[in-house]
Design a protein around this motif. Structure first.
Motif, mmCIF file in Angstrom:
data_model
loop_
_atom_site.group_PDB
_atom_site.id
_atom_site.type_symbol
_atom_site.label_atom_id
_atom_site.label_comp_id
_atom_site.label_asym_id
_atom_site.label_seq_id
_atom_site.Cartn_x
_atom_site.Cartn_y
_atom_site.Cartn_z
ATOM 1 N N VAL A 265 74.471 32.890 81.674
ATOM 2 C CA VAL A 265 73.128 32.972 81.100
ATOM 3 C C VAL A 265 73.177 32.428 79.678
ATOM 4 N N GLY A 266 72.353 31.430 79.407
ATOM 5 C CA GLY A 266 72.246 30.865 78.070
ATOM 6 C C GLY A 266 70.880 31.173 77.471
ATOM 7 N N VAL A 267 70.852 31.438 76.177
ATOM 8 C CA VAL A 267 69.594 31.700 75.476
ATOM 9 C C VAL A 267 69.510 30.779 74.261
ATOM 10 N N THR A 268 68.426 30.021 74.189
ATOM 11 C CA THR A 268 68.151 29.203 73.012
ATOM 12 C C THR A 268 66.774 29.569 72.484
ATOM 13 N N LEU A 269 66.709 29.871 71.201
ATOM 14 C CA LEU A 269 65.433 30.206 70.580
ATOM 15 C C LEU A 269 64.864 28.999 69.859
ATOM 16 N N ASN A 270 63.572 28.805 69.999
ATOM 17 C CA ASN A 270 62.872 27.801 69.210
ATOM 18 C C ASN A 270 61.996 28.547 68.220
ATOM 19 N N CYS A 271 62.058 28.169 66.963
ATOM 20 C CA CYS A 271 61.217 28.806 65.955
ATOM 21 C C CYS A 271 59.743 28.546 66.274
ATOM 22 N N HIS A 272 58.854 29.152 65.500
ATOM 23 C CA HIS A 272 57.428 28.957 65.765
ATOM 24 C C HIS A 272 57.032 27.487 65.672
ATOM 25 N N ALA A 273 57.786 26.712 64.877
ATOM 26 C CA ALA A 273 57.540 25.271 64.812
ATOM 27 C C ALA A 273 58.270 24.601 65.976
ATOM 28 N N ALA A 274 57.760 24.846 67.180
ATOM 29 C CA ALA A 274 58.398 24.341 68.406
ATOM 30 C C ALA A 274 58.010 22.874 68.601
#
Length: 281
Positions: A265-274
């Motif tokens: 399982v991989g998790v990548t977050l994008n900031c609000h400036a996606a």
């Protein structure tokens, strides 16, 4: 057979890099505005209102919405009936990134070596390129600049199959909550499940390409996305980590078949400036 020149690719990539830095996609902006309207926390609402104002100013004045204009990720689907003329596709993409970041006065953030010589490359190259052959005579390019604040919060876990759905949920929720305000929430959470270690992380990046908030076509995964979003937003991390009801704007899951003995399982977050922009040639 369609011919597409490397010069065209370079010009289009340069244009997309500048546009991505300054013009937030409307699907992301819509979710941000909806979250602002619903936010009940005083500090959270203040942060969201500033985010909305920043998005508007960046678009109207054609300046970057964030000082971290990111390392460029490029997704390319190359039709089997496309003939690229004039040189290398990869060289053309990197020339476009360099042109876009120089002409657009965007911050150059890449270093030429990760450890031994962290000298700035000066043109934000090389890009990270994911390319695959597909049927047809079109070349599809998506540019996704990815800032380090959110990228540093990426997580990978090799779960045992016996940990099942609950193990996945706990890992994703913990990844977002433990990141706190570092990735500039509200985030879009990309989750990749399956394949092997590197495939799971790639899937989590691919998930961020989806229209913001659009559900997975599999209703069971769409349900899981909604359950995760609700749990994450109950954490109270809130906009910019100031507290509130909106820690994530959306959760997107992508999957791939895997080995019987593992469940990556991989998790990548994008900031609000996606940020992302797309062209089809």
């Amino acid at each position: 057979m369609k011919e597409i020149s490397t010069a065209t690719i370079t010009e289009e990539v340069a244009r997309l890099c500048i546009e991505a830095a300054c013009d937030l996609p409307v699907d992301v902006e819509k979710l941000i505005q909806e979250a602002t309207d619903k936010e009940e926390s005083e500090f959270g609402k203040y942060a969201m209102e500033k985010v909305c104002k920043n998005v508007k100013i960046a678009r109207e004045t054609n300046v970057p919405m964030c000082q971290d204009t990111g390392m460029v990720i490029v997704f390319a689907e190359i039709g089997q009936e496309v003939h690229i003329t004039g040189g290398s596709f990869e060289d053309a993409v990197n020339a476009g990134v360099a042109k876009g970041y120089i002409d657009g006065y965007l911050r150059k953030s890449t270093v030429i070596d990760p450890v031994l010589n962290r000298k700035n490359a000066g043109d934000n190259t090389p890009a990270i390129i994911y390319a695959r052959l597909v049927p047809g005579d079109e070349l599809s390019i998506t540019i996704m600049p990815k800032g380090a604040g959110s990228e540093n919060m990426s997580q990978l876990k090799m779960l045992k199959p016996a940990q099942g759905l609950e193990g996945i949920k706990q890992f994703v929720i913990d990844s977002v909550v433990n990141a706190g305000g570092n990735p500039c929430p509200p985030t879009i959470v990309g989750v990749g499940i399956g394949g092997n270690a590197d495939k799971a992380m790639q899937l989590s990046k691919e998930a961020l390409r989806r229209e913001a908030g659009a559900p997975n076509p599999n209703p069971e995964y769409a349900k899981l996305e909604q359950e995760l979003l609700e749990a994450i937003n109950k954490s109270g991390v809130g906009p910019q980590g100031f507290g509130g009801r909106t820690t994530a704007l959306a959760v997107h899951i992508e999957t791939y078949p895997t080995h019987i003995a593992t469940m990556p399982v991989g998790v990548t977050l994008n900031c609000h400036a996606a940020r992302h922009k797309h062209v089809v040639l």
